[in-house]
Design an enzyme around this catalytic site. Structure first.
Site, PDB file in Angstrom:
ATOM      1  N   ARG A 203       0.787  -1.296  -0.042  1.00 35.07           N
ATOM      2  CA  ARG A 203      -0.014   0.052   0.003  1.00 35.07           C
ATOM      3  C   ARG A 203       0.817   1.219   0.030  1.00 35.07           C
ATOM      4  NH1 ARG A 203      -0.944   4.944   2.439  1.00 35.07           N
ATOM      5  NH2 ARG A 203      -0.238   4.078   4.444  1.00 35.07           N
ATOM      6  N   ASP A 204       1.375   1.565   1.110  1.00 38.46           N
ATOM      7  CA  ASP A 204       2.167   2.637   0.986  1.00 38.46           C
ATOM      8  C   ASP A 204       3.456   2.630   0.303  1.00 38.46           C
ATOM      9  OD1 ASP A 204       2.627   5.289   2.216  1.00 38.46           O
ATOM     10  OD2 ASP A 204       3.788   4.552   3.897  1.00 38.46           O
TER      11      ASP A 204
ATOM     12  N   HIS B  82       5.027   4.116  12.745  1.00 35.02           N
ATOM     13  CA  HIS B  82       5.129   4.115  11.061  1.00 35.02           C
ATOM     14  C   HIS B  82       6.309   5.348  10.872  1.00 35.02           C
ATOM     15  CE1 HIS B  82       3.534   3.664   6.838  1.00 35.02           C
ATOM     16  NE2 HIS B  82       3.986   4.938   6.807  1.00 35.02           N
TER      17      HIS B  82
ATOM     18  N   HIS C 105       9.346   7.024   7.959  1.00 37.76           N
ATOM     19  CA  HIS C 105      10.004   6.861   6.984  1.00 37.76           C
ATOM     20  C   HIS C 105      11.480   7.386   6.955  1.00 37.76           C
ATOM     21  CE1 HIS C 105       6.212   7.203   3.823  1.00 37.76           C
ATOM     22  NE2 HIS C 105       5.917   6.795   4.970  1.00 37.76           N
TER      23      HIS C 105
ATOM     24  N   CYS D 209       7.826   9.975  -0.970  1.00 38.30           N
ATOM     25  CA  CYS D 209       6.843  11.148  -0.490  1.00 38.30           C
ATOM     26  C   CYS D 209       6.805  12.026  -1.695  1.00 38.30           C
ATOM     27  CB  CYS D 209       7.485  11.664   0.814  1.00 38.30           C
ATOM     28  SG  CYS D 209       6.374  13.206   1.261  1.00 38.30           S
TER      29      CYS D 209
ATOM     30  N   ASN E 103       9.708   4.572   2.872  1.00 39.05           N
ATOM     31  CA  ASN E 103       9.569   3.874   4.112  1.00 39.05           C
ATOM     32  C   ASN E 103      10.617   3.249   4.612  1.00 39.05           C
ATOM     33  OD1 ASN E 103       6.313   3.589   4.672  1.00 39.05           O
ATOM     34  ND2 ASN E 103       6.424   3.398   2.529  1.00 39.05           N
TER      35      ASN E 103
END
Lengths: 296, 296
Positions: A12-13, A203, A205, A236, A245
């Site tokens: 997903r991310d 979470h 990054h 990002c 991430n």
């Protein structure tokens, strides 16, 4: 021995800002991620297919998840409509994202923090009707690309509302990769008293290089659930060229060699990173993908 | 407020495996590094010009250092002969490298650890005659690419001999970038009792992504001196494609935002990283070079 549960968020991310890739390629990545031993996977998001075309196949992907009964899959949503779609697709663990800063919240979902918070009870109700649990994913917990540093009271207020609404889990996200260990500890100290026994995850990054240091600070502060992404997939949009991430394989290496128990195997995680690199067709920021495990 | 002294090692550890660059380009990099506010710089090494052609101009570079009287410059040596050359070139702070593992020591300098340790008194004597101080840079403190994990007693034995010989400072280096925070703490706990009031510094590589986490663990353990490299310049010949030293700008970002006092300015450190990238002509692993500072 402390055990840390890792959730891989590459599906997903990681994939959300990539050029859309075919479902078959996604399933190859999913297969490699599951093979690492990871017990939780963020599989997709039920969000606008126009805004996030890379995840437009969310229902198709969700239909494949039953093949892996040993893995807990979650999907991100940004609205009650998304929650309905996720539940209809068979997702039983929903992440509802609420940005703690107004600027990012408006840019991300077209409503400010208070309005997004106001939808939590409806999301919880939709999930309950569908037999699903709800995690509140608090975004821009440390800094916002528009509003600057996020006052911790804004984070507390989101967490408070989430707890009051009866959510199942809380996640705090360093959305733009600016946190450092001392700031992680500060925020965790301020929100832990609010959440009682609810599971809390973090979470991070690695945008400014401190992602793993922040993750380790969270573990030292007692957090036992961390998000990371195969290969460090995911960037990002506000920081072109920046790393994404924290990489699952790098995190697992650090935790394993720190004497912390993890479910994920380093070598298989490196293999999943290779698959991630292949399916997206470009280099990834993972350190272990370049350097490999240490000689033991 | 804790103060951490940073030594930028791009000029030596960063450039040593690069294709040799002209002295003028090196001086441009030096100028940019000094402009960051850093107070200590590892300027070069007096080692075999055949083995390390990139640093063959050490005497010429040393002759330029007097232009920056506010900066403490050091140079690495691997033998008494190197120490003599360094002193003759006007270097007043010598780092003598001793690998704690035999395999790396033999590959690096053609002699095992015990033999390298045996030369410490001679190095100290040469330095004293030339009015210079001596730092022992202990290499492969955590792992050796040939021998595997380094028993901490081997590190302790090098440190013990160095202290007995009257050296001025101790540095411990994660030469191949395998350390993680818990292992850093373990080693530091075992060597601190041996060194009394001698300054202790740590040198980490980010090869497996954990360099900054390890550096922060060292600071939490009381270490106030860290090596880092503009742009993260510097790799490891044993890990092709792997990242090198921890990047000065990334380290300064992490420390500054953790409320730790540093002499180096983040923006100027990013500028020095840009110069480093330009003079070597390839991308560097620095996170801030890609992402920039956070909005404040």
């Amino acid at each position: 021995m402390t055990h840390v549960t890792i959730r891989d968020v590459a599906m997903r991310d990681g994939l959300q800002i990539e050029v859309p890739i075919p479902l078959d390629a996604k399933l190859a990545l999913l297969e490699a991620i599951v093979a690492t031993g990871v017990t939780e996977v963020e599989a997709t998001a039920f969000v606008s297919p126009t805004k996030v075309p890379a995840l437009a196949d969310a229902p198709d992907l969700a239909a494949e998840l039953a093949r892996y009964p040993g893995v807990a899959f979650s999907a991100l949503v940004a609205s009650p409509n998304g929650a309905k779609r996720a539940v209809a697709a068979g997702i039983d663990s929903i992440e509802y994202v609420v940005a703690a800063s107004d600027g990012f919240s408006r840019a991300n979902v077209g409503r400010g923090t208070a309005e997004a918070v106001g939808l939590i009870p409806e999301i919880v109700s939709i999930a309950a009707d569908g037999g699903a649990t709800v995690e509140i994913a608090v975004a821009t917990v440390w800094d916002c690309p528009f509003d600057g540093p996020t006052p911790v009271d804004r984070v507390r207020s989101v967490v408070d509302a989430a707890v009051a609404a009866g959510v199942d889990r809380i996640m705090v996200a360093d959305t733009i990769g600016t946190a450092v260990p001392a700031r992680v500890t500060t925020v965790l100290d301020r929100i832990r008293p609010l959440i009682g026994d609810l599971p809390l995850s973090c979470h991070f990054h690695n945008t400014r290089g401190a992602g793993l240091a922040s993750a380790y600070a969270a573990v030292e502060a007692g957090v036992t659930r961390l998000d990371s992404s195969a290969g460090g997939l995911g960037g990002c949009p506000f920081a072109p060229g920046a790393t994404g991430n924290i990489a699952t394989e790098d995190l697992v290496y650090l935790l394993r060699d720190s004497g912390i128990d993890v479910d994920v195997d380093v070598d298989r995680a490196i293999e999943a990173a290779r698959v991630a690199r292949r399916v997206v067709g470009h280099e990834l920021p993972s350190a272990l993908l370049a350097a490999g495990d240490r000689t033991r």
